[in-house]
Design an enzyme around this catalytic site. Structure first.
Site, PDB file in Angstrom:
ATOM      1  CE  LYS A  80       9.658 -10.698  20.046  1.00 30.89           C
ATOM      2  NZ  LYS A  80       8.243 -10.865  19.870  1.00 30.89           N
ATOM      3  CB  THR A  88      -0.906   0.008   1.263  1.00 31.31           C
ATOM      4  OG1 THR A  88      -1.576  -1.243   1.351  1.00 31.31           O
ATOM      5  CG2 THR A  88      -1.906   1.145   1.212  1.00 31.31           C
ATOM      6  CG  HIS A  91       1.833 -48.951  31.004  1.00 36.42           C
ATOM      7  ND1 HIS A  91       1.921 -48.946  29.635  1.00 36.42           N
ATOM      8  CD2 HIS A  91       0.553 -48.586  31.300  1.00 36.42           C
ATOM      9  CE1 HIS A  91       0.750 -48.581  29.121  1.00 36.42           C
ATOM     10  NE2 HIS A  91      -0.096 -48.373  30.111  1.00 36.42           N
ATOM     11  CD  GLU A 100       5.521  -9.728  26.026  1.00 40.66           C
ATOM     12  OE1 GLU A 100       4.440  -9.375  25.519  1.00 40.66           O
ATOM     13  OE2 GLU A 100       6.603  -9.701  25.405  1.00 40.66           O
ATOM     14  N   GLY A 157      10.117  -5.182  21.770  1.00 41.58           N
ATOM     15  CA  GLY A 157      10.165  -3.827  22.305  1.00 41.58           C
ATOM     16  C   GLY A 157       8.991  -2.978  21.889  1.00 41.58           C
ATOM     17  N   GLY A 158       8.126  -3.550  21.039  1.00 48.11           N
ATOM     18  CA  GLY A 158       6.971  -2.785  20.587  1.00 48.11           C
ATOM     19  C   GLY A 158       7.387  -1.623  19.716  1.00 48.11           C
TER      20      GLY A 158
END
Length: 487
Positions: free
Chosen positions: A188, A38, A464, A195, A135-136
């Site tokens: 990340k 755009t 098991h 976070e 970090g935005g």
């Protein structure tokens, strides 16, 4: 086009993060070409570049012009929506790229998509990096934490740019070469999972202080400001104190009380929990934070449940423990509980990174990861310097919980931690993050667990087998037959 006029680097995808990162790069003295499908976004970026200091930004309006405006070997950062849009953008540019050129994806991409694209790029002679950016919008403009993984040659080509653009802390820029393959994206992703845990734990501290302690937003702002000058000093604690101070422009009181209690999410927290399950790594605090976001989304159901259970005779218990509460002690207890819970949450994240690093032979440097998270990113905190030092003391550390320094701190704080969780339970306030952290701590520290009974059950109904504590080998017992015989 003359060589002197070529840009050093290019960036495509000019939403908020892309624009800000491009302007950051230009401000550090690196001429940059920008492109967006755009085209109005290109003009917008050029206008900002002019206003913010006549920065060396060159706007391009076609994929061909964009690629050819960059000096070789070309480095192109793309910041578009993860998934198919990344592949479409790569296809549009690679047509005009030459062997040795490099593509850097700066979005929150699933690490396996990055590994596929590395392989596809190699077939065309191109280099590829998957780079986590944290970090935005503010971090992108003024200094983010950068986590590039993939081709080391691609990293080396733009290392000088990344080191200038990244956030700067006392021990260097907040960027390092993470490792091969999709390691940058994976790191990340886990950063984002941590976070989630941090934000959940802070919200629980707020809930207890407000609804058990009866503290006002003004008092909460002061408390979080005070906490931000101690062991909890961090970006998230700092912004939380700011949030409590903002008045509602449409009415009385503070804005925070008018916000709908439904939490959004982008998906990286879910990926983190899925990977933890895939790798058999316990990450209960991060998982609890994800579950809370799901439950917060059920606003209508929760309101109905509150009504139905009240009509069924459940007394309104939230905050009922507040009478006779020593507020000063409660505030200090919650601070200690938040810190101890945070250690467990980070321990879970680091253990997930360690498990993946072993599986993929990434050879991740955990101390270095903690260092690059100290600035620019959302989880930046003084606490990360402690984590860095813990891994410097012992690069093979099994868990932060058993680092001598952290172990001492957790032992010192466990009484306060238990008081807060117990108080919350008594008051009918859910603290799933703190409860999960405490349960994780109590489970991890026990030399013997009741898992022996679970193994006996598994052997009874599924043969098991089980191991014994007193002799080697695998054993199977006819439990039902023996039990009835002895009954």
């Amino acid at each position: 086009m003359e060589s002197a006029a070529l840009s050093r680097i290019g960036l495509a995808g000019l939403a908020v993060m892309g624009q800000n990162l491009a302007l950051n790069i230009a401000e550090k003295g690196f001429p940059i070409s920008v492109y967006n499908r755009t085209t109005s976004k290109v003009d917008e970026t050029l206008d900002r570049a002019a206003v913010e200091g006549n920065l060396p930004v060159s706007g391009q309006y076609s994929p061909r012009d964009f690629v050819l405006s960059i000096q070789r070997p070309r480095s192109l950062i793309i910041l578009v929506k993860a998934g198919a849009p990344v592949d479409q953008t790569i296809d549009a540019f690679s047509e005009y790229m030459e062997p040795g050129d490099c593509i850097i994806d700066g979005g929150n991409e699933w690490y396996q998509n990055t590994e596929r694209r590395i392989s596809e790029a190699e077939q065309k002679g191109l280099l590829y990096l998957g780079m986590g950016v944290s970090g935005g919008e503010e971090g992108a403009r003024n200094g983010p934490s950068l986590m590039p993984g993939g081709s080391f040659q691609a990293y080396d080509n733009i290392k000088d740019i990344l080191e200038k653009v990244a956030a700067q802390v006392e021990d260097g820029p907040c960027v390092t070469y993470i490792g091969e393959g999709g390691s940058g994206n994976f790191v990340k992703m886990v950063h984002n999972g941590i976070e989630y845990g941090d934000m959940q734990l802070i919200s629980e501290a707020y809930d207890v202080l407000k609804n058990v302690g009866g503290l006002s937003n003004e008092e909460l702002a002061e408390i979080f400001t005070e906490w931000n000058s101690g062991e909890l000093e961090s970006f998230l604690v700092e912004i939380t104190s700011d949030i409590f101070r903002v008045k509602d422009e449409f009415g009385d009181g503070e804005l925070v009380d008018k916000i709908l209690d439904k939490t959004g999410m982008k998906g990286t927290g879910k990926w983190t929990v899925q990977q933890a399950a895939e790798l058999s790594v316990a990450a209960p605090t991060i998982a609890a934070s994800l579950d809370c976001r799901y439950l917060s989304g059920l606003k209508d159901e929760r309101e109905n449940a509150a009504k139905v259970l009240r009509e069924a005779g459940l007394k309104e218990e939230i905050g009922s423990a507040s009478s006779g509460i020593d507020k000063k002690r409660l505030v200090d207890d919650v601070r200690q509980a938040l810190y101890a819970s945070k250690i467990c949450s980070y321990a879970q994240g680091m253990n997930l990174l360690r498990a993946k690093s072993l599986e993929k032979s990434w050879n991740l440097n955990f101390g270095e990861l903690a260092r690059i998270w100290k600035g620019g990113c959302i989880i930046r905190a003084v606490f990360l310097d402690r984590i860095k030092k813990a891994y410097q003391r012992n690069p093979d550390l099994a868990s932060l919980v058993v680092d001598p320094e952290f172990a001492k701190e957790m032992v010192q704080r466990q009484a306060a931690w238990r008081r807060v969780v117990g108080l919350a339970v008594s008051a009918g306030i859910s603290t799933p993050g703190m409860c999960a952290s405490l349960a994780y701590f109590d489970t991890y520290r026990r030399a013997r667990l009741p898992a022996n009974l679970v193994q006996a059950q598994r052997d009874l109904f599924g043969a098991h087998t089980y191991e014994r504590t007193d002799r080697p080998g695998a054993y199977h017992t006819e439990w039902t037959k023996l039990a009835r015989k002895n009954h």
